[in-house]
Scaffold this motif. Structure first.
Motif, PDB file in Angstrom:
ATOM      1  N   ALA A 203     -11.820  -9.189 -65.063  1.00 49.57           N
ATOM      2  CA  ALA A 203     -12.007  -9.763 -63.732  1.00 49.57           C
ATOM      3  C   ALA A 203     -11.462  -8.834 -62.654  1.00 49.57           C
ATOM      4  O   ALA A 203     -12.084  -8.646 -61.601  1.00 49.57           O
ATOM      5  N   ALA A 204     -10.292  -8.230 -62.931  1.00 43.06           N
ATOM      6  CA  ALA A 204      -9.728  -7.290 -61.963  1.00 43.06           C
ATOM      7  C   ALA A 204     -10.610  -6.052 -61.824  1.00 43.06           C
ATOM      8  O   ALA A 204     -10.760  -5.507 -60.725  1.00 43.06           O
ATOM      9  N   MET A 206     -13.849  -6.000 -62.189  1.00 45.61           N
ATOM     10  CA  MET A 206     -15.004  -6.414 -61.388  1.00 45.61           C
ATOM     11  C   MET A 206     -14.668  -6.471 -59.905  1.00 45.61           C
ATOM     12  O   MET A 206     -15.529  -6.242 -59.038  1.00 45.61           O
ATOM     13  N   ASP A 207     -13.393  -6.765 -59.586  1.00 46.06           N
ATOM     14  CA  ASP A 207     -12.962  -6.830 -58.185  1.00 46.06           C
ATOM     15  C   ASP A 207     -12.616  -5.464 -57.624  1.00 46.06           C
ATOM     16  O   ASP A 207     -12.177  -5.365 -56.468  1.00 46.06           O
ATOM     17  N   GLY A 208     -12.760  -4.415 -58.426  1.00 44.56           N
ATOM     18  CA  GLY A 208     -12.525  -3.056 -57.948  1.00 44.56           C
ATOM     19  C   GLY A 208     -11.120  -2.539 -58.161  1.00 44.56           C
ATOM     20  O   GLY A 208     -10.753  -1.508 -57.580  1.00 44.56           O
ATOM     21  N   ALA A 209     -10.308  -3.219 -58.974  1.00 46.54           N
ATOM     22  CA  ALA A 209      -8.944  -2.749 -59.232  1.00 46.54           C
ATOM     23  C   ALA A 209      -8.978  -1.522 -60.129  1.00 46.54           C
ATOM     24  O   ALA A 209      -9.723  -1.481 -61.118  1.00 46.54           O
ATOM     25  N   GLN A 213      -3.551  -0.276 -60.776  1.00 49.93           N
ATOM     26  CA  GLN A 213      -3.403  -1.632 -60.252  1.00 49.93           C
ATOM     27  C   GLN A 213      -3.503  -2.671 -61.367  1.00 49.93           C
ATOM     28  O   GLN A 213      -2.758  -3.658 -61.378  1.00 49.93           O
ATOM     29  N   ARG A 214      -4.418  -2.445 -62.316  1.00 49.92           N
ATOM     30  CA  ARG A 214      -4.535  -3.391 -63.440  1.00 49.92           C
ATOM     31  C   ARG A 214      -3.265  -3.395 -64.278  1.00 49.92           C
ATOM     32  O   ARG A 214      -2.806  -4.440 -64.730  1.00 49.92           O
TER      33      ARG A 214
END
Length: 303
Positions: A203-204, A206-209, A213-214
């Motif tokens: 999900a992260a 997909m949000d561009g992380a 950041q992940r």
């Protein structure tokens, strides 16, 4: 009425009959000798060491209670402060880099790929390798004609034996400690990484992380209990460093690698001053507990 209904719906605990209670008591009687032996060998030496720390006990001589005399002597012993400094510096060098190396190996071998089990076994191999044997090999590696000096020469650095340099001997021994311990930490972190929900990372993503950041916001918080466990285990292990120092340097050069446990060994087995050695052991125990409590406050907090 609600309380009555709750009592009626609550499952009733089955009470043991006289025969079952008799069997339980007989079972406890059979277990009791082994349990007492366990208590004696597990806690007996620690209690004896605590008591002997307040005496002038030496082998084959009369023992007298001396109170805090050993600890007062310790406060005025320059060798104690030197060995304490060596122990703390070694721990500062070894513990953080061991955890970082363990994390790197765990992340590298997290995904299943062809040969991943082989790589995990190779990385874990130093943990089950005799540290005495490994230290003997590292003596040659860090010697003037060893591969480490050759590597330093290629990098334009002076070729020298790290084990004979007061400024480099502790980093050299710390490298041996990191090499021998990071495989264990890898397995601990790897087991924790398997429990991190992949859905959160996807999900992260997909949000561009990005990868950093992940890791920071999803993976690292999940690894916090494992980091706390490793910090306590590796700190305790680093406070007890002895065998590598004994084989590689003997506490030298000029006591630059003379650790607290090495002083305890010398006091107890070289000079037969077991009372003072026990007092050193008490100080080491208190240090370990205090540092573990601080780590518990910093890393062991629940969310």
């Amino acid at each position: 009425m609600a309380a009555v209904a709750e009592r009626t719906t609550r499952p009733q605990k089955k009470r043991r009959g006289p025969h079952e209670r008799r069997e339980a008591r007989i079972g406890l009687l059979f277990v009791l000798p082994c349990f007492l032996l366990f208590l004696a060998f597990r806690f007996g030496p620690g209690i004896a060491g605590l008591v002997l720390g307040f005496t002038d006990y030496t082998i084959g001589d009369t023992t007298h209670f001396t109170g805090l005399q050993n600890f007062q002597r310790m406060m005025h012993d320059p060798l104690f402060w030197s060995s304490l400094r060596v122990t703390v510096v070694y721990s500062v060098l070894a513990v953080p880099f061991t955890i970082l190396a363990s994390l790197g190996l765990a992340l590298l071998t997290r995904r299943a790929f062809r040969g991943s089990r082989l790589f995990r076994s190779i990385f874990f191999l130093p943990v089950v390798t005799s540290l005495i044997l490994a230290s003997t090999v590292f003596i040659w590696i860090f010697s003037t004609k060893g591969p480490w000096s050759d590597l330093m020469g290629l990098l334009g650095l002076p070729e020298q034996s790290w084990l004979t340099d007061s400024a480099l001997v502790l980093p050299a021994i710390a490298l041996v400690g990191i090499w021998s311990r990071c495989g264990y930490g890898m397995l601990i972190l790897l087991a924790r990484l398997q429990d991190v929900p992949r859905e959160l990372e996807e999900a992260a993503l997909m949000d561009g992380a990005g990868p950093f950041q992940r890791f920071r916001y999803i993976v690292a918080p999940q690894l916090k209990p494992a980091f706390f466990f490793l910090a306590v285990i590796e700190t305790t292990n680093s406070f007890q460093i002895f065998d590598a120092i004994y084989v590689m340097t003997g506490g030298g050069p000029a006591n630059a690698s003379y650790s607290l446990v090495y002083q305890l060994y010398d006091a107890g087995f070289k000079y037969s001053d077991l009372g003072y050695a026990s007092a050193l052991g008490c100080v080491l125990f208190v240090m370990t507990v205090v540092v573990a409590l601080v780590q518990r406050m910093v890393l062991g907090k629940e969310k």
